[in-house]
Design a protein around this motif. Sequence first.
Motif, PDB file in Angstrom:
ATOM      1  N   GLU A 175     -41.726  22.339 -56.758  1.00 61.31           N
ATOM      2  CA  GLU A 175     -41.350  23.132 -55.571  1.00 61.31           C
ATOM      3  C   GLU A 175     -40.450  24.299 -55.978  1.00 61.31           C
ATOM      4  N   LEU A 176     -39.471  23.997 -56.827  1.00 61.21           N
ATOM      5  CA  LEU A 176     -38.568  25.060 -57.282  1.00 61.21           C
ATOM      6  C   LEU A 176     -39.373  26.143 -58.027  1.00 61.21           C
ATOM      7  N   LYS A 177     -40.303  25.690 -58.853  1.00 63.50           N
ATOM      8  CA  LYS A 177     -41.111  26.616 -59.634  1.00 63.50           C
ATOM      9  C   LYS A 177     -41.995  27.464 -58.701  1.00 63.50           C
ATOM     10  N   ASN A 178     -42.617  26.822 -57.739  1.00 64.44           N
ATOM     11  CA  ASN A 178     -43.449  27.579 -56.786  1.00 64.44           C
ATOM     12  C   ASN A 178     -42.618  28.606 -56.018  1.00 64.44           C
ATOM     13  N   ASN A 179     -41.380  28.230 -55.670  1.00 65.14           N
ATOM     14  CA  ASN A 179     -40.533  29.176 -54.928  1.00 65.14           C
ATOM     15  C   ASN A 179     -40.142  30.374 -55.785  1.00 65.14           C
ATOM     16  N   ILE A 180     -39.909  30.116 -57.080  1.00 65.82           N
ATOM     17  CA  ILE A 180     -39.599  31.232 -57.997  1.00 65.82           C
ATOM     18  C   ILE A 180     -40.806  32.170 -58.063  1.00 65.82           C
ATOM     19  N   LYS A 181     -41.986  31.561 -58.181  1.00 62.79           N
ATOM     20  CA  LYS A 181     -43.207  32.379 -58.294  1.00 62.79           C
ATOM     21  C   LYS A 181     -43.439  33.185 -57.015  1.00 62.79           C
ATOM     22  N   ARG A 182     -43.195  32.546 -55.885  1.00 57.96           N
ATOM     23  CA  ARG A 182     -43.401  33.240 -54.606  1.00 57.96           C
ATOM     24  C   ARG A 182     -42.435  34.424 -54.480  1.00 57.96           C
ATOM     25  N   TYR A 183     -41.178  34.191 -54.924  1.00 55.67           N
ATOM     26  CA  TYR A 183     -40.172  35.262 -54.855  1.00 55.67           C
ATOM     27  C   TYR A 183     -40.635  36.467 -55.687  1.00 55.67           C
ATOM     28  N   TRP A 184     -41.153  36.166 -56.871  1.00 52.55           N
ATOM     29  CA  TRP A 184     -41.612  37.254 -57.745  1.00 52.55           C
ATOM     30  C   TRP A 184     -42.851  37.935 -57.149  1.00 52.55           C
ATOM     31  N   TRP A 185     -43.819  37.092 -56.734  1.00 55.60           N
ATOM     32  CA  TRP A 185     -45.099  37.626 -56.244  1.00 55.60           C
ATOM     33  C   TRP A 185     -44.877  38.522 -55.021  1.00 55.60           C
ATOM     34  N   ASP A 186     -44.088  38.004 -54.078  1.00 48.88           N
ATOM     35  CA  ASP A 186     -43.849  38.785 -52.854  1.00 48.88           C
ATOM     36  C   ASP A 186     -43.062  40.058 -53.158  1.00 48.88           C
ATOM     37  N   SER A 187     -42.122  39.977 -54.096  1.00 45.06           N
ATOM     38  CA  SER A 187     -41.334  41.172 -54.406  1.00 45.06           C
ATOM     39  C   SER A 187     -42.241  42.253 -54.998  1.00 45.06           C
ATOM     40  N   MET A 188     -43.295  41.829 -55.702  1.00 45.25           N
ATOM     41  CA  MET A 188     -44.222  42.804 -56.288  1.00 45.25           C
ATOM     42  C   MET A 188     -45.229  43.277 -55.235  1.00 45.25           C
ATOM     43  N   THR A 189     -45.923  42.323 -54.610  1.00 46.65           N
ATOM     44  CA  THR A 189     -47.088  42.719 -53.800  1.00 46.65           C
ATOM     45  C   THR A 189     -46.749  43.086 -52.359  1.00 46.65           C
ATOM     46  N   LEU A 190     -45.653  42.519 -51.805  1.00 43.97           N
ATOM     47  CA  LEU A 190     -45.313  42.889 -50.421  1.00 43.97           C
ATOM     48  C   LEU A 190     -44.427  44.123 -50.385  1.00 43.97           C
ATOM     49  N   LEU A 191     -43.524  44.225 -51.353  1.00 43.73           N
ATOM     50  CA  LEU A 191     -42.547  45.325 -51.291  1.00 43.73           C
ATOM     51  C   LEU A 191     -43.063  46.631 -51.915  1.00 43.73           C
ATOM     52  N   HIS A 192     -44.173  46.544 -52.639  1.00 40.39           N
ATOM     53  CA  HIS A 192     -44.728  47.778 -53.234  1.00 40.39           C
ATOM     54  C   HIS A 192     -46.156  47.940 -52.750  1.00 40.39           C
ATOM     55  N   GLU A 193     -46.398  48.947 -51.968  1.00 38.90           N
ATOM     56  CA  GLU A 193     -47.773  49.061 -51.450  1.00 38.90           C
ATOM     57  C   GLU A 193     -48.766  49.470 -52.529  1.00 38.90           C
ATOM     58  N   ASN A 194     -48.251  49.902 -53.680  1.00 40.63           N
ATOM     59  CA  ASN A 194     -49.171  50.273 -54.759  1.00 40.63           C
ATOM     60  C   ASN A 194     -49.257  49.207 -55.857  1.00 40.63           C
ATOM     61  N   ILE A 195     -48.881  47.956 -55.518  1.00 39.36           N
ATOM     62  CA  ILE A 195     -49.078  46.867 -56.496  1.00 39.36           C
ATOM     63  C   ILE A 195     -49.944  45.782 -55.864  1.00 39.36           C
ATOM     64  N   VAL A 196     -50.991  45.383 -56.585  1.00 42.31           N
ATOM     65  CA  VAL A 196     -51.871  44.313 -56.096  1.00 42.31           C
ATOM     66  C   VAL A 196     -51.930  43.227 -57.169  1.00 42.31           C
ATOM     67  N   GLY A 197     -52.389  42.037 -56.762  1.00 41.04           N
ATOM     68  CA  GLY A 197     -52.433  40.924 -57.712  1.00 41.04           C
ATOM     69  C   GLY A 197     -53.846  40.599 -58.155  1.00 41.04           C
ATOM     70  N   ILE A 198     -53.946  39.879 -59.286  1.00 41.05           N
ATOM     71  CA  ILE A 198     -55.229  39.294 -59.686  1.00 41.05           C
ATOM     72  C   ILE A 198     -54.949  37.909 -60.267  1.00 41.05           C
ATOM     73  N   ASP A 199     -56.016  37.170 -60.524  1.00 38.83           N
ATOM     74  CA  ASP A 199     -55.892  35.883 -61.203  1.00 38.83           C
ATOM     75  C   ASP A 199     -57.055  35.784 -62.178  1.00 38.83           C
ATOM     76  N   SER A 200     -56.819  36.164 -63.409  1.00 39.09           N
ATOM     77  CA  SER A 200     -57.920  36.190 -64.386  1.00 39.09           C
ATOM     78  C   SER A 200     -57.991  34.862 -65.143  1.00 39.09           C
ATOM     79  N   ALA A 201     -59.136  34.601 -65.784  1.00 34.73           N
ATOM     80  CA  ALA A 201     -59.350  33.325 -66.473  1.00 34.73           C
ATOM     81  C   ALA A 201     -58.525  33.245 -67.751  1.00 34.73           C
ATOM     82  N   ILE A 202     -58.247  32.024 -68.150  1.00 35.22           N
ATOM     83  CA  ILE A 202     -57.504  31.799 -69.398  1.00 35.22           C
ATOM     84  C   ILE A 202     -58.393  32.135 -70.599  1.00 35.22           C
TER      85      ILE A 202
END
Length: 514
Positions: free
Chosen positions: A43-70
């Motif tokens: 849970e703590l780890k997911n919350n850290i990831k959410r904090y980072w993800w949202d700070s990138m993708t919600l706060l910057h309209e010119n940043i988008v996410g992807i999920d590429s294969a290993i």
Amino acid sequence: MAQQEDVFKKIVSHAKEYGFVFPSSEIYDGLSAVYDYGQNGVELKNNIKRYWWDSMTLLHENIVGIDSAIFMHPTIWKASGHVDAFNDPLIDNRDSKKRYRADVLIEDHIAKIDEKIDKEIAKAAKRFGDSFDEAQFRATNGRVLELQAKRDELHQRFSDAMNANDLEGLRQIIVDQEIVCPISGTKNWTEVRQFNLMFKTEMGSTADGSMTVYLRPETAQGIFVNYLNVQKTGRMRIPFGIAQIGKAFRNEIVARQFIFRMREFEQMEMQFFVRPGEELKWFSQWKEWRLKWHKALGLGDEKYRYHDHEKLAHYANAATDIEFQMPFGFKEVEGIHSRTNFDLSQHEKFSGKKIQYFDPELNESYTPYVIETSIGVDRMFLSVLCSSYEEEKLENGETRVVLHLPAPLAPVKCAVLPLVRKDGLPEKAREIVDELKFDFATHYEEKDAIGKRYRRQDAIGTPFCITVDHQTLEDNTVTLRERDSMKQTRVPVDQLHALIHDRVSLASLLRKLR
Ligand code: ATP
């Protein structure tokens, strides 16, 4: 220092005892440098990831996410330079049979000289009291000057050897400085050899002709090879960024310090594509934004520092680390790199595909330059855990162990506790849980005395405990206990949602980044 090591040991066992981090495959005696996250850790780890993800993708309209294969095409790692150059210099001690990174042995040795200098300064500061002028002392004290000169000379020699990939030079430093193996205490060293950190495996059956593939050692390449896809389908205009969170694998030679250096870990990386010539402006901008992201958590501004790289990777034209004060010293948590157009150009060369951007404002095409921000989820987790852990002496002489986690990151946001297990209090408490659980991770606990239950919640960092007692049944109020101050206030049940939300919402943290 010894005291700090003690605290660190306690943190590691606390992490296990309270379901944050377990050694991997423990019933089979573990697997070195691999760890599993438990019920609270995830849970703590997911919350850290959410904090980072949202700070990138919600706060910057010119940043988008992807999920590429290993798994990726093996030529990618040839193009990126990892097949040929993702190496660490290793050295063995013949007596203890222990293997070390030659560069780390030397860095630790330099750190010891730094410690000696710090000790001299601390001693003098104590002696001179308020009138102590550190800068003047550093510039004039004979012993400090001598140590500093020795350090600088050694550091220069070390940098030169690293830059020139001079393995014999590294070994000579170890010999000249009489560095001994921490286990055997001897100087019986082997030669220094290069060791590639990538894990390999086979894809496809051998009959078909199998292919060697790598477990990715960084997530960044998945972004580079998708640059064109995202730019075109998202109609992105430079400057823009692509963010990704995912697993990375490195066959680290020396794995130590718990989850600080793992063989399987997670990264949060963002590649920001910019016009050639504008990269250094964006580099300083991202340096500033990333530090602000860390500091917003309130773990203590003094615990961070930048460390600018002297040795730049051949493709980089600026690089800095954000270091955090762990119990074992200031250590890298995040890297910010100006990677020029190296990666995209390499992929252009190796794939034969054109990877260019047509800039409508300049009316010209170019290969974009890249600023990368790269942070390890696990190292971030460790920094949050270490700085939140406290054995607090209470006024009544007792000690409580409390995790002062930033409230939006806490695995459990509130615990609802009926004072006793009868008289309709459990039912009332469950009713409150059923209201809160849609918005907050909420625990219900009725076992043991209330004090013991508070302590258990303190130990996992739950910001609020809500106690339901007989008065609750009469006037619909509860006791709201705050983790850090242990202050208890009587509040109406219908105000709980707003009061908790105010403190634990991720939005409150993200707003600090404005
Ligand atoms: P180090 O010098 O400590 O090995 P690095 O400079 O190789 O780290 P990068 O390649 O810049 O690290 O990776 C970016 C981030 O990924 C690091 O800042 C760190 O947080 C994380 N990271 C790298 N290697 C590991 C590892 N073995 N275990 C956990 N996290 C790691």
